[in-house]
Each structure stands twice: as C-alpha cells, then as structure tokens.
Motif scaffolding. Structure first.
Motif, PDB file in Angstrom:
ATOM      1  N   LEU A 198     -20.286  18.005  15.519  1.00  0.00           N
ATOM      2  CA  LEU A 198     -19.011  18.282  16.157  1.00  0.00           C
ATOM      3  C   LEU A 198     -19.003  17.707  17.557  1.00  0.00           C
ATOM      4  O   LEU A 198     -19.891  16.965  17.955  1.00  0.00           O
ATOM      5  CB  LEU A 198     -18.743  19.788  16.163  1.00  0.00           C
ATOM      6  N   GLY A 199     -17.986  18.038  18.364  1.00  0.00           N
ATOM      7  CA  GLY A 199     -17.741  17.374  19.639  1.00  0.00           C
ATOM      8  C   GLY A 199     -18.701  17.751  20.744  1.00  0.00           C
ATOM      9  O   GLY A 199     -19.717  18.420  20.540  1.00  0.00           O
ATOM     10  N   VAL A 200     -18.316  17.348  21.938  1.00  0.00           N
ATOM     11  CA  VAL A 200     -19.182  17.530  23.093  1.00  0.00           C
ATOM     12  C   VAL A 200     -18.800  18.771  23.885  1.00  0.00           C
ATOM     13  O   VAL A 200     -19.397  19.041  24.916  1.00  0.00           O
ATOM     14  CB  VAL A 200     -19.088  16.290  24.020  1.00  0.00           C
ATOM     15  N   VAL A 201     -17.805  19.536  23.448  1.00  0.00           N
ATOM     16  CA  VAL A 201     -17.377  20.715  24.180  1.00  0.00           C
ATOM     17  C   VAL A 201     -18.517  21.721  24.256  1.00  0.00           C
ATOM     18  O   VAL A 201     -19.228  21.974  23.275  1.00  0.00           O
ATOM     19  CB  VAL A 201     -16.138  21.345  23.516  1.00  0.00           C
ATOM     20  N   VAL A 217     -14.456  24.653   5.673  1.00  0.00           N
ATOM     21  CA  VAL A 217     -13.789  23.670   4.812  1.00  0.00           C
ATOM     22  C   VAL A 217     -14.801  22.714   4.186  1.00  0.00           C
ATOM     23  O   VAL A 217     -14.682  22.329   3.011  1.00  0.00           O
ATOM     24  CB  VAL A 217     -12.728  22.891   5.612  1.00  0.00           C
ATOM     25  N   ALA A 218     -15.805  22.329   4.959  1.00  0.00           N
ATOM     26  CA  ALA A 218     -16.818  21.395   4.449  1.00  0.00           C
ATOM     27  C   ALA A 218     -17.585  21.963   3.265  1.00  0.00           C
ATOM     28  O   ALA A 218     -18.109  21.199   2.435  1.00  0.00           O
ATOM     29  CB  ALA A 218     -17.791  21.032   5.573  1.00  0.00           C
ATOM     30  N   ASN A 219     -17.631  23.298   3.168  1.00  0.00           N
ATOM     31  CA  ASN A 219     -18.412  23.922   2.096  1.00  0.00           C
ATOM     32  C   ASN A 219     -17.595  24.922   1.276  1.00  0.00           C
ATOM     33  O   ASN A 219     -18.168  25.749   0.564  1.00  0.00           O
ATOM     34  CB  ASN A 219     -19.606  24.667   2.718  1.00  0.00           C
ATOM     35  N   ALA A 220     -16.270  24.851   1.371  1.00  0.00           N
ATOM     36  CA  ALA A 220     -15.413  25.853   0.732  1.00  0.00           C
ATOM     37  C   ALA A 220     -15.519  25.788  -0.780  1.00  0.00           C
ATOM     38  O   ALA A 220     -15.716  24.714  -1.360  1.00  0.00           O
ATOM     39  CB  ALA A 220     -13.960  25.639   1.153  1.00  0.00           C
ATOM     40  N   PRO A 221     -15.365  26.942  -1.439  1.00  0.00           N
ATOM     41  CA  PRO A 221     -15.389  26.959  -2.902  1.00  0.00           C
ATOM     42  C   PRO A 221     -14.294  26.068  -3.485  1.00  0.00           C
ATOM     43  O   PRO A 221     -13.219  25.924  -2.901  1.00  0.00           O
ATOM     44  CB  PRO A 221     -15.116  28.429  -3.235  1.00  0.00           C
ATOM     45  N   ARG A 222     -14.576  25.487  -4.608  1.00  0.00           N
ATOM     46  CA  ARG A 222     -13.572  24.688  -5.324  1.00  0.00           C
ATOM     47  C   ARG A 222     -12.742  25.607  -6.220  1.00  0.00           C
ATOM     48  O   ARG A 222     -13.059  26.769  -6.408  1.00  0.00           O
ATOM     49  CB  ARG A 222     -14.264  23.611  -6.160  1.00  0.00           C
ATOM     50  N   GLY A 223     -11.690  25.070  -6.755  1.00  0.00           N
ATOM     51  CA  GLY A 223     -10.894  25.844  -7.692  1.00  0.00           C
ATOM     52  C   GLY A 223      -9.796  26.661  -7.047  1.00  0.00           C
ATOM     53  O   GLY A 223      -9.195  27.519  -7.694  1.00  0.00           O
ATOM     54  N   GLY A 224      -9.515  26.407  -5.774  1.00  0.00           N
ATOM     55  CA  GLY A 224      -8.443  27.130  -5.103  1.00  0.00           C
ATOM     56  C   GLY A 224      -7.927  26.351  -3.909  1.00  0.00           C
ATOM     57  O   GLY A 224      -8.583  25.402  -3.440  1.00  0.00           O
ATOM     58  N   SER A 225      -6.774  26.729  -3.429  1.00  0.00           N
ATOM     59  CA  SER A 225      -6.158  26.030  -2.303  1.00  0.00           C
ATOM     60  C   SER A 225      -6.740  26.500  -0.977  1.00  0.00           C
ATOM     61  O   SER A 225      -7.166  27.646  -0.831  1.00  0.00           O
ATOM     62  CB  SER A 225      -4.643  26.280  -2.294  1.00  0.00           C
ATOM     63  N   LEU A 226      -6.715  25.587  -0.003  1.00  0.00           N
ATOM     64  CA  LEU A 226      -6.990  25.932   1.387  1.00  0.00           C
ATOM     65  C   LEU A 226      -5.660  25.949   2.126  1.00  0.00           C
ATOM     66  O   LEU A 226      -4.804  25.086   1.905  1.00  0.00           O
ATOM     67  CB  LEU A 226      -7.937  24.919   2.019  1.00  0.00           C
ATOM     68  N   VAL A 227      -5.484  26.941   3.009  1.00  0.00           N
ATOM     69  CA  VAL A 227      -4.192  27.179   3.636  1.00  0.00           C
ATOM     70  C   VAL A 227      -4.353  27.360   5.136  1.00  0.00           C
ATOM     71  O   VAL A 227      -5.290  28.029   5.588  1.00  0.00           O
ATOM     72  CB  VAL A 227      -3.515  28.441   3.046  1.00  0.00           C
ATOM     73  N   MET A 244      -7.945  17.537  16.144  1.00  0.00           N
ATOM     74  CA  MET A 244      -7.951  16.075  16.151  1.00  0.00           C
ATOM     75  C   MET A 244      -8.356  15.498  17.505  1.00  0.00           C
ATOM     76  O   MET A 244      -8.221  14.300  17.739  1.00  0.00           O
ATOM     77  CB  MET A 244      -6.567  15.570  15.738  1.00  0.00           C
ATOM     78  N   ASP A 245      -8.873  16.358  18.379  1.00  0.00           N
ATOM     79  CA  ASP A 245      -9.346  15.928  19.698  1.00  0.00           C
ATOM     80  C   ASP A 245     -10.829  15.597  19.613  1.00  0.00           C
ATOM     81  O   ASP A 245     -11.648  16.485  19.376  1.00  0.00           O
ATOM     82  CB  ASP A 245      -9.107  17.051  20.706  1.00  0.00           C
ATOM     83  N   PRO A 246     -11.224  14.332  19.818  1.00  0.00           N
ATOM     84  CA  PRO A 246     -12.647  13.961  19.709  1.00  0.00           C
ATOM     85  C   PRO A 246     -13.554  14.721  20.668  1.00  0.00           C
ATOM     86  O   PRO A 246     -14.740  14.918  20.380  1.00  0.00           O
ATOM     87  CB  PRO A 246     -12.646  12.462  20.030  1.00  0.00           C
ATOM     88  N   ALA A 247     -13.003  15.177  21.797  1.00  0.00           N
ATOM     89  CA  ALA A 247     -13.813  15.939  22.740  1.00  0.00           C
ATOM     90  C   ALA A 247     -14.221  17.292  22.175  1.00  0.00           C
ATOM     91  O   ALA A 247     -15.191  17.892  22.629  1.00  0.00           O
ATOM     92  CB  ALA A 247     -13.062  16.136  24.055  1.00  0.00           C
ATOM     93  N   ILE A 248     -13.470  17.763  21.183  1.00  0.00           N
ATOM     94  CA  ILE A 248     -13.765  19.071  20.580  1.00  0.00           C
ATOM     95  C   ILE A 248     -14.495  18.922  19.254  1.00  0.00           C
ATOM     96  O   ILE A 248     -15.498  19.598  19.012  1.00  0.00           O
ATOM     97  CB  ILE A 248     -12.459  19.865  20.392  1.00  0.00           C
ATOM     98  N   THR A 249     -14.017  18.041  18.411  1.00  0.00           N
ATOM     99  CA  THR A 249     -14.605  17.923  17.066  1.00  0.00           C
ATOM    100  C   THR A 249     -15.385  16.633  16.854  1.00  0.00           C
ATOM    101  O   THR A 249     -15.869  16.379  15.746  1.00  0.00           O
ATOM    102  CB  THR A 249     -13.498  18.040  16.001  1.00  0.00           C
ATOM    103  N   GLY A 250     -15.515  15.809  17.898  1.00  0.00           N
ATOM    104  CA  GLY A 250     -16.342  14.615  17.802  1.00  0.00           C
ATOM    105  C   GLY A 250     -15.875  13.662  16.713  1.00  0.00           C
ATOM    106  O   GLY A 250     -14.676  13.516  16.458  1.00  0.00           O
ATOM    107  N   PRO A 251     -16.801  13.008  16.020  1.00  0.00           N
ATOM    108  CA  PRO A 251     -16.427  12.047  14.974  1.00  0.00           C
ATOM    109  C   PRO A 251     -15.697  12.676  13.794  1.00  0.00           C
ATOM    110  O   PRO A 251     -14.997  11.989  13.050  1.00  0.00           O
ATOM    111  CB  PRO A 251     -17.774  11.460  14.533  1.00  0.00           C
ATOM    112  N   VAL A 252     -15.820  13.999  13.647  1.00  0.00           N
ATOM    113  CA  VAL A 252     -15.114  14.692  12.569  1.00  0.00           C
ATOM    114  C   VAL A 252     -13.603  14.564  12.742  1.00  0.00           C
ATOM    115  O   VAL A 252     -12.850  14.618  11.766  1.00  0.00           O
ATOM    116  CB  VAL A 252     -15.536  16.172  12.529  1.00  0.00           C
ATOM    117  N   SER A 253     -13.145  14.382  13.977  1.00  0.00           N
ATOM    118  CA  SER A 253     -11.701  14.280  14.222  1.00  0.00           C
ATOM    119  C   SER A 253     -11.063  13.154  13.413  1.00  0.00           C
ATOM    120  O   SER A 253      -9.885  13.238  13.048  1.00  0.00           O
ATOM    121  CB  SER A 253     -11.433  14.058  15.714  1.00  0.00           C
TER     122      SER A 253
END
Length: 424
Positions: A3-6, A46-56, A74-83
């Motif tokens: 994640l980011g540099v925060v 979200v990266a490891n959420a169970p399958r078979g259902g919606s995320l909301v 979507m701020d790279p300073a917070i989430t880094g390359p994941v953004s």
C-alpha cells in the motif's frame, strides 16, 4: 499487497489488524484517521473476499461515495501502486477494485433498500453509517449471507439514542462486532497548528462530536458562542466581494432576504463574512399576503436602495448569487421571468448550522445592526429537546426565517468564501 506511503498511527494499525468480526465499525472525530484505516482494511478484504457473492460500497449519495471513498482509494499517496488497480468513474453504478466488480449503492432514503433485495453479498463497505436509513442497514446485513462475509463502516458520532449506537455499538459484546473509537488527537500525521485551529473552530455540540468523537445529545442554544457586543457592527468595512443574497420564502410566514459580503483584509490581514442588510416582509403584521411577482419586485427595490452608508458600492448592488429556499419553486420561476438567475439553497440543515457555527466560533462573522430579524432570532435559536430524546438533531422551528435565509446564503456558497478567509 503493497500500500501507499501514508504513515499510520498505532490505533490505525491495530484496527486494521484486528477487524476480523462480521461487523467492523470505525467511529469518532473528523480527520482522526478512521476513514483511511477502514479503507485500507477494505482493500485487504477485497483482495481475499469470498467468491460467490457481490461486493458493495454504500454511502448517502453518489457524490459522497466518490469524495469519501474513491478519492482516497485512488490516491497513490494512500494506496500506492494499488491505486492503479482501482477503476471507477464518478456516478457509475459499479467499480472494479483489484479485479473484483463492486456495486455502488447510494442510500438517500428508506426506499433505497429495495436495491438490495435479491442480492447475495460477500462484503460491504458503508461510508457514514449514521446517515443510512435503518431499513437499508437491516436489509444490507441480511444480504451478507456468504460464508465469511464482513461489513466495514465508518461514522461520525450522532445522538446517543441513534439506532447505530443503541442497537449495535452498545451491544458489541453480544454481537460479532468490533468497534474502534477515534479522537482528533489519534491522528498523529496532522500538523499540530491545524489541530489547534480545528479545536478552536468547533464549540459545544460540534466540539464534543467532531473533536472528541463523543455521542452526545444536542441541547440548549445552537449558536452558543454568539457575542453581540463583539459581532454586531454599526458600519461596514469595504467589501471585497458581494457574495450572495439568501432568501427564506414565506407567504403566511415572514419572507426574509439577507445580503452577504466578504470584507477586504483588515489591519491583521483578516477577512470576515458580513451580513450587511436585510429585507423582511411579515404578512401577518402587514395584514396582506404578496404574490411571487410582488416579492420579486420588492427584492429588486431593496437591492436598488440599500444606503451608500452601508459601505462603498452597496447602492444598486447585484451579488454574485441569489440563493433561494429550495421549496419555493414558484418564486424561483418568477425570479427567472424577472431576469435573475436564482440558485436553490442547500437545505442540509445540520451541515448548514455547523457552517454558521464555525464562522461564529472562529470570529469570522459580523452582522450589521440593521439586520434586525437575524439579531432577534439568533439568541433564542435552540435544539428541539423532544426530538433529541429520539436521537434526532433538529432546531425548534420557531422564529428562524432570517436564520434560514443566512444559512442558505452561507452554506451554499461555502466553497467560494472559505478560500478567501483562509488566504487573508
């Protein structure tokens, strides 16, 4: 997942690591770090959420979801390359986060819960949970039926009788629920001068809720920091920008309009907001109701004849905005016919009250002595005790017409005048 540099506080790190319950709730002060912690935890989920259902992702409106959730995600300073792996278009009904489709649902009234019917959810993130209708919340929990499904949410405190506190936070020991309470001082990344300024700007109810993160009842005077000896003036300074006229429309009730300006910087390089003049028509006192056309004509006459003694350039002034009570549809139509370009006032009552309260407590508001309706009403403007007992923050709806007019004028244009006050 990198994640980011925060920099995270110990409380933020602990909440991320320990939020393993079915229901995980971050509550507390504004700018206390609770939202960033909850969003980083949501990404991990979200990266490891169970399958078979919606995320909301749920919020009060599409705009608040975009601002409070996706802007930081979507701020790279917070989430880094994941953004770069978060794909979202403002207003879209879905987003893609780490390769998973995420439903975006606004919950602006109880009927919104119909959008959840038939859905099977594997996970949910809720922004500002106290603003969500209870029916929607209950439906959302019922839909979290996939094995291992979890909910993550944030909220500022509300009244102590709010359903979220009484039925969930106070019963955390009975439920599969974990709760983290944040105060402003828990965010060690904030500039100390900013923290000190914020503490000065909020008073009373707002200080307890938004600085200390307390769930407290609204009680007593709303503008408890109002000081007429300091804040009422007999003359106006030069006005740098005639900002707006706010109109609270009334036929049986009084019609009230207030002119607002921003002063030039004073000797201490400080600008202030001035309530400079007021037009008021009380049909009960006058024993005659006016038509929309007559109100429009009187509004024009008032602006055309504001005395020059009120300040340079006041006679014949046309401020930048004419902000009207949003319920006054017919009057707004009449103003268009008469050559005005009116805008509907933002009628978020509690947010508007907080805007005015912050101006008063920050010594950024002055009121000309001629604005008699506002001056008559401000001292008696109080919270409704009966509604507070049921968990609702609301002012007593008596003698508030000038207060509403000023609230429309100030809260609706806040994005314009706030930078001016900060720049001085």
């Amino acid at each position: 997942m990198s994640l980011g540099v925060v920099a995270l506080s110990p409380k933020q790190e602990r909440s991320i690591a320990e939020s393993t319950a079915r229901l995980n709730i971050w509550s507390g002060a504004i700018r206390s770090g609770k939202t960033i912690a909850s969003l980083l935890r949501w990404l991990i989920y979200v990266a490891n959420a169970p399958r078979g259902g919606s995320l909301v992702i749920v919020g009060k409106t599409a705009d608040t979801i975009a601002r409070n959730v996706f802007d930081p995600l979507m701020d790279p300073a917070i989430t880094g390359p994941v953004s770069k792996r978060i794909l979202f278009t403002r207003g879209a009904p879905t987003a893609n986060i780490l390769g998973r489709r995420v439903e975006i649902i606004s919950s602006n009234d109880a009927r919104s819960e119909n959008r959840l019917r038939g859905m099977t959810c594997a996970g949910a993130y809720v922004d500002e949970a106290t603003l969500i209708e209870r029916e929607f919340w209950d439906q959302l929990l019922a839909r979290l039926s996939v094995k291992g499904a979890k909910l993550f949410c944030t909220t500022n405190p509300d009244a102590p009788n709010h359903w979220l506190k009484r039925q969930f936070l106070d019963r955390a020991h009975e439920l599969d629920l974990k709760h983290w309470h944040f105060t402003l001082d828990d965010n060690t990344a904030l500039d100390p001068d900013y923290v000190a300024s914020l503490k000065k700007e909020y008073t009373g109810l707002w200080y307890k809720r938004f600085i200390l993160g307390q769930w407290v009842m609204a009680e007593g005077a709303i503008y408890d920091q109002w000081d007429p000896d300091l804040m009422v003036v007999d003359t106006l300074p030069p006005i740098e920008r005639w900002l707006s006229v706010g109109v609270d429309y009334g036929t049986v009730n009084p019609f009230d309009a207030i002119l607002v300006g921003v002063s030039v910087p004073d000797e201490q390089r400080k600008r202030r907001i001035y309530l400079a003049s007021e037009f008021r028509y009380d049909s009960r006192k006058e024993r005659r109701q006016l038509t929309d056309a007559e109100y429009s004509s009187k509004l024009t006459d008032w602006l055309d004849n504001i005395p020059d003694t009120y300040g340079p350039g006041t006679r014949g002034i046309r401020p930048q905005w004419l902000i009207v009570d949003p319920s006054a549809a017919s009057f707004i139509t009449q103003l268009h016919r008469d050559g005005y370009t009116p805008a509907m006032g933002n009628n978020s009552v509690i947010d508007g009250i907080r805007t005015v309260s912050n101006l008063i407590s920050g010594d950024q508001l002055r009121v000309h002595r001629s604005v008699s309706g506002w001056l008559d009403e401000v001292g008696s403007y109080a919270w409704d005790d009966r509604k507070a007992e049921h968990g609702d923050d609301a002012p007593v709806k008596v003698d508030d017409h000038a207060l509403d007019a000023a609230r429309y004028a100030l809260h609706t244009t806040q994005a314009v005048w706030a930078p001016m006050l900060e720049a001085a």
